[in-house]
Scaffold this active site. Structure first.
Site, PDB file in Angstrom:
ATOM      1  N   TYR A  18       1.006  -1.251   0.045  1.00 23.57           N
ATOM      2  CA  TYR A  18      -0.174  -0.055  -0.117  1.00 23.57           C
ATOM      3  C   TYR A  18       0.705   1.114  -0.017  1.00 23.57           C
ATOM      4  CZ  TYR A  18      -4.272   2.545   0.855  1.00 23.57           C
ATOM      5  OH  TYR A  18      -5.414   3.432   0.745  1.00 23.57           O
ATOM      6  N   HIS A  22       1.038   4.215  -3.021  1.00 20.40           N
ATOM      7  CA  HIS A  22       0.740   5.653  -2.791  1.00 20.40           C
ATOM      8  C   HIS A  22       2.039   6.445  -2.833  1.00 20.40           C
ATOM      9  CE1 HIS A  22      -3.076   3.854  -1.792  1.00 20.40           C
ATOM     10  NE2 HIS A  22      -3.614   4.850  -2.002  1.00 20.40           N
ATOM     11  N   TYR A  41      -5.831  16.297  -0.198  1.00 19.59           N
ATOM     12  CA  TYR A  41      -6.335  14.845   0.031  1.00 19.59           C
ATOM     13  C   TYR A  41      -5.147  14.141   0.589  1.00 19.59           C
ATOM     14  CZ  TYR A  41      -7.873  10.109  -1.056  1.00 19.59           C
ATOM     15  OH  TYR A  41      -8.418   8.900  -0.774  1.00 19.59           O
ATOM     16  N   TRP A  79      -7.098   1.453 -10.486  1.00 21.49           N
ATOM     17  CA  TRP A  79      -6.442   1.851  -9.259  1.00 21.49           C
ATOM     18  C   TRP A  79      -7.200   0.936  -8.050  1.00 21.49           C
ATOM     19  CZ3 TRP A  79      -2.108   3.419  -7.763  1.00 21.49           C
ATOM     20  CH2 TRP A  79      -2.049   4.018  -6.518  1.00 21.49           C
ATOM     21  N   TRP A  80      -8.654   1.166  -8.142  1.00 19.35           N
ATOM     22  CA  TRP A  80      -9.252   0.548  -6.967  1.00 19.35           C
ATOM     23  C   TRP A  80      -9.082  -0.825  -6.962  1.00 19.35           C
ATOM     24  CZ3 TRP A  80     -14.491   3.813  -7.527  1.00 19.35           C
ATOM     25  CH2 TRP A  80     -14.250   5.074  -6.994  1.00 19.35           C
TER      26      TRP A  80
END
Length: 109
Positions: A18, A22, A41, A79-80
């Protein structure tokens, strides 16, 4: 402008993946976030509980429409598909949520 805070679990075995994802978010995904009126964000990780907290500012006029636009985007869907297996949604989230919404109880600018 609206502020949103959300929380979700992160699978312990997926933490490194993760973080790697990112550290290099796909440009098309970042462009869609901006196109959907999202600014400032951020995602934070709390270990050892392995909770992800996200914060964003929404600068548009129709949050639901912008979120539908994002959800319909093929690159965002890709992406999800790589990020969601890393996540562990909270049992207490609402039926239609993946990330659980949080109530803002304090803000100081």
């Amino acid at each position: 402008m609206q502020r949103k805070g959300m929380v979700i679990g992160l699978r312990p075995e997926k933490i490194a993946e993760y973080k790697r994802l990112h550290a290099a978010v796909w440009p098309d995904v970042l462009a869609m976030i901006s196109d959907c009126n999202i600014r400032n964000y951020a995602i934070f990780l709390k270990e050892p509980e392995n909770l992800l907290f996200s914060f964003l500012e929404y600068h548009g006029t129709d949050y639901e429409a912008d979120m539908a636009k994002m959800a319909a985007d093929p690159k965002t869907q890709e992406w999800w598909a790589v990020c969601m297996p890393c996540q562990s949604p909270l049992d207490s989230r609402k039926e239609d949520e993946w990330w659980a919404s949080m109530e803002e109880v304090f803000f100081h600018a």
